[in-house]
Write an enzyme that holds these catalytic residues in place. Structure first.
Site, PDB file in Angstrom:
ATOM      1  N   SER A  17      12.878  -2.405 -10.806  1.00 21.37           N
ATOM      2  CA  SER A  17      11.720  -3.094 -10.221  1.00 21.37           C
ATOM      3  C   SER A  17      12.186  -4.389  -9.577  1.00 21.37           C
ATOM      4  O   SER A  17      12.710  -5.278 -10.262  1.00 21.37           O
ATOM      5  CB  SER A  17      10.695  -3.402 -11.308  1.00 21.37           C
ATOM      6  OG  SER A  17       9.807  -4.396 -10.825  1.00 21.37           O
ATOM      7  N   HIS A  77      11.358   0.476  -7.339  1.00 22.31           N
ATOM      8  CA  HIS A  77       9.972   0.218  -7.756  1.00 22.31           C
ATOM      9  C   HIS A  77       9.503  -1.116  -7.166  1.00 22.31           C
ATOM     10  O   HIS A  77      10.134  -2.155  -7.364  1.00 22.31           O
ATOM     11  CB  HIS A  77       9.903   0.187  -9.288  1.00 22.31           C
ATOM     12  CG  HIS A  77       8.528   0.081  -9.847  1.00 22.31           C
ATOM     13  ND1 HIS A  77       7.684   1.164  -9.991  1.00 22.31           N
ATOM     14  CD2 HIS A  77       7.825  -0.991 -10.298  1.00 22.31           C
ATOM     15  CE1 HIS A  77       6.542   0.768 -10.520  1.00 22.31           C
ATOM     16  NE2 HIS A  77       6.593  -0.546 -10.708  1.00 22.31           N
ATOM     17  N   ASP A  91       6.424  -3.752  -6.895  1.00 23.71           N
ATOM     18  CA  ASP A  91       5.182  -4.181  -7.548  1.00 23.71           C
ATOM     19  C   ASP A  91       4.324  -5.007  -6.596  1.00 23.71           C
ATOM     20  O   ASP A  91       4.705  -6.116  -6.215  1.00 23.71           O
ATOM     21  CB  ASP A  91       5.515  -5.004  -8.790  1.00 23.71           C
ATOM     22  CG  ASP A  91       6.032  -4.133  -9.921  1.00 23.71           C
ATOM     23  OD1 ASP A  91       5.333  -3.155 -10.260  1.00 23.71           O
ATOM     24  OD2 ASP A  91       7.119  -4.424 -10.449  1.00 23.71           O
ATOM     25  N   MET A 128       0.937  -7.017  -6.061  1.00 24.45           N
ATOM     26  CA  MET A 128      -0.119  -7.693  -6.841  1.00 24.45           C
ATOM     27  C   MET A 128      -0.967  -8.575  -5.928  1.00 24.45           C
ATOM     28  O   MET A 128      -0.420  -9.233  -5.035  1.00 24.45           O
ATOM     29  CB  MET A 128       0.511  -8.566  -7.924  1.00 24.45           C
ATOM     30  CG  MET A 128       1.471  -7.816  -8.827  1.00 24.45           C
ATOM     31  SD  MET A 128       2.009  -8.841 -10.209  1.00 24.45           S
ATOM     32  CE  MET A 128       3.264  -7.776 -10.939  1.00 24.45           C
ATOM     33  N   HIS A 162       3.798   0.408  -6.468  1.00 25.08           N
ATOM     34  CA  HIS A 162       2.841   0.334  -7.570  1.00 25.08           C
ATOM     35  C   HIS A 162       1.785  -0.697  -7.174  1.00 25.08           C
ATOM     36  O   HIS A 162       2.041  -1.895  -7.199  1.00 25.08           O
ATOM     37  CB  HIS A 162       3.628  -0.080  -8.829  1.00 25.08           C
ATOM     38  CG  HIS A 162       2.795  -0.369 -10.031  1.00 25.08           C
ATOM     39  ND1 HIS A 162       3.310  -0.988 -11.157  1.00 25.08           N
ATOM     40  CD2 HIS A 162       1.482  -0.136 -10.314  1.00 25.08           C
ATOM     41  CE1 HIS A 162       2.360  -1.119 -12.063  1.00 25.08           C
ATOM     42  NE2 HIS A 162       1.233  -0.622 -11.575  1.00 25.08           N
ATOM     43  N   MET A 218      -1.123  -2.881  -7.693  1.00 25.59           N
ATOM     44  CA  MET A 218      -1.968  -3.554  -8.698  1.00 25.59           C
ATOM     45  C   MET A 218      -2.947  -4.416  -7.913  1.00 25.59           C
ATOM     46  O   MET A 218      -2.869  -5.656  -7.925  1.00 25.59           O
ATOM     47  CB  MET A 218      -1.083  -4.386  -9.637  1.00 25.59           C
ATOM     48  CG  MET A 218      -0.269  -3.516 -10.588  1.00 25.59           C
ATOM     49  SD  MET A 218       1.115  -4.389 -11.348  1.00 25.59           S
ATOM     50  CE  MET A 218       2.344  -4.177 -10.069  1.00 25.59           C
ATOM     51  N   MET A 227       1.556   2.183 -18.304  1.00 27.43           N
ATOM     52  CA  MET A 227       1.944   0.769 -18.440  1.00 27.43           C
ATOM     53  C   MET A 227       2.207   0.471 -19.909  1.00 27.43           C
ATOM     54  O   MET A 227       1.342   0.704 -20.763  1.00 27.43           O
ATOM     55  CB  MET A 227       0.837  -0.160 -17.937  1.00 27.43           C
ATOM     56  CG  MET A 227       0.618  -0.190 -16.433  1.00 27.43           C
ATOM     57  SD  MET A 227       2.083  -0.519 -15.439  1.00 27.43           S
ATOM     58  CE  MET A 227       2.610  -2.122 -16.060  1.00 27.43           C
ATOM     59  N   ASP A 257       6.441   1.812 -17.457  1.00 26.62           N
ATOM     60  CA  ASP A 257       6.688   0.528 -16.786  1.00 26.62           C
ATOM     61  C   ASP A 257       6.285  -0.628 -17.691  1.00 26.62           C
ATOM     62  O   ASP A 257       5.117  -0.743 -18.072  1.00 26.62           O
ATOM     63  CB  ASP A 257       5.850   0.516 -15.499  1.00 26.62           C
ATOM     64  CG  ASP A 257       6.048  -0.735 -14.655  1.00 26.62           C
ATOM     65  OD1 ASP A 257       6.882  -1.586 -14.987  1.00 26.62           O
ATOM     66  OD2 ASP A 257       5.324  -0.841 -13.633  1.00 26.62           O
TER      67      ASP A 257
HETATM   68  C1  DX5 Z   1       4.457  -5.486 -14.345  1.00 26.53           C
HETATM   69  C2  DX5 Z   1       5.105  -4.620 -13.320  1.00 26.53           C
HETATM   70  C3  DX5 Z   1       6.430  -4.117 -13.728  1.00 26.53           C
HETATM   71  C4  DX5 Z   1       7.448  -5.161 -13.998  1.00 26.53           C
HETATM   72  C5  DX5 Z   1       8.218  -4.676 -15.183  1.00 26.53           C
HETATM   73  O1  DX5 Z   1       3.146  -5.718 -13.994  1.00 26.53           O
HETATM   74  O2  DX5 Z   1       4.309  -3.503 -12.999  1.00 26.53           O
HETATM   75  O3  DX5 Z   1       6.933  -3.157 -12.804  1.00 26.53           O
HETATM   76  O4  DX5 Z   1       8.358  -5.385 -12.954  1.00 26.53           O
HETATM   77  O5  DX5 Z   1       9.039  -5.688 -15.533  1.00 26.53           O
HETATM   78  P1  DX5 Z   1       9.936  -5.685 -16.831  1.00 26.53           P
HETATM   79  O6  DX5 Z   1      10.838  -4.506 -16.735  1.00 26.53           O
HETATM   80  O7  DX5 Z   1      10.621  -6.984 -16.680  1.00 26.53           O
HETATM   81  O8  DX5 Z   1       9.012  -5.628 -17.995  1.00 26.53           O
HETATM   82 ZN    ZN Z   2       5.304  -1.838 -11.780  1.00 27.71          ZN
END
Ligand code: DX5
Ligand code: ZN
Length: 224
Positions: A7, A32, A34, A36, A65, A67, A136, A174
């Site tokens: 990620s 991956h 993320d 947000m 992903h 969010m 998650m 994740d």
């Molecule tokens: C959190 C993200 C993850 C995050 C995981 O909201 O969706 O993808 O990067 O990070 P680690 O592996 O550091 O927990």
């Molecule tokens: Zn993620």
């Protein structure tokens, strides 16, 4: 077999291409990403321009992903930027069936994500549509949070349902995946392992990825 999806949330964004390359050299096979929006989760990250830039520097599939609230409004922009996989949260979608079909209409793999407080049963009516389910194992929003052990039974349940209903979605996990947690999720049946902090948080992303993947691959032999 298991795949590692580094990620980029925990990567050094000033050297993103190099970091992705290093994680790929260490065995990462999915990138991956993320996304947000500061509304669905209490943090802001990135959007389609970064996906477009990443597309030019890696051949690995880009796993976006989302969010975000109202993901329907952004799916075509991520697809146009080069996303290969797009996942949306069950909790963010008022018309989840429609949203998943929208992702597929852009020739992306469609994933559905559940937060720690959402039961697997909430996905019963979409499991035949999705290409993958993302469990998650932290509350989404930040990297480097502590793994929530209660997520493991959801992975097991998804394996059981897949066999009982003869479906073929893949199972991704994740949040908090590291050397001390990866064995449990792989034993339960996780197939795509997202890891941010464990790969990019400290040290060399290549050797971090190699170590994590080695532990994960060994854990496949312990599956029950
Ligand atoms: C959190 C993200 C993850 C995050 C995981 O909201 O969706 O993808 O990067 O990070 P680690 O592996 O550091 O927990
Ligand atoms: Zn993620």
């Amino acid at each position: 077999m298991v795949e590692l999806a580094p990620s980029i949330l925990s990567a050094d964004f000033a050297h993103l291409a190099d970091q992705v390359q290093a994680a790929g050299d260490g065995g990462g096979t999915v990138v991956h990403v993320d996304v947000m929006d500061g509304h669905f989760v209490p943090n802001l990250t990135l959007g389609p321009p970064i996906v477009r830039s990443l597309r030019k520097v890696t051949k690995l599939p880009l796993d976006c992903h989302l969010m975000i609230e109202n993901p329907d409004e952004f799916i075509s922009a991520f697809a146009a930027a080069g996303a290969d996989w797009v996942s949306v949260h069950q909790e963010a979608c008022r018309h989840l069936n429609r949203t998943l079909h929208l992702i597929k209409s852009h020739d992306c793999l469609a994933g559905v994500v559940i937060n720690p407080a959402t039961p697997v049963d909430a996905l019963a009516e979409v499991l035949d549509i999705v290409d993958y389910v993302l469990v998650m194992s932290v509350n989404p929003g930040f990297g480097a949070q502590e793994f929530i052990p209660g997520s493991v039974h959801k992975i097991r349940r998804l394996v059981e349902i897949r066999a009982a209903r003869r479906l073929n979605y893949r199972i991704e996990v994740d949040g908090g995946i590291a050397l001390d947690t990866v064995t449990d999720v792989v034993r339960a049946g996780a197939e795509i392992l997202v890891a941010g902090n464990a790969v990019f948080g400290h040290g060399d992303p290549k050797s971090n990825a190699q170590r994590l993947l080695k532990t994960a691959t060994e854990a496949t032999l312990l599956r029950v």
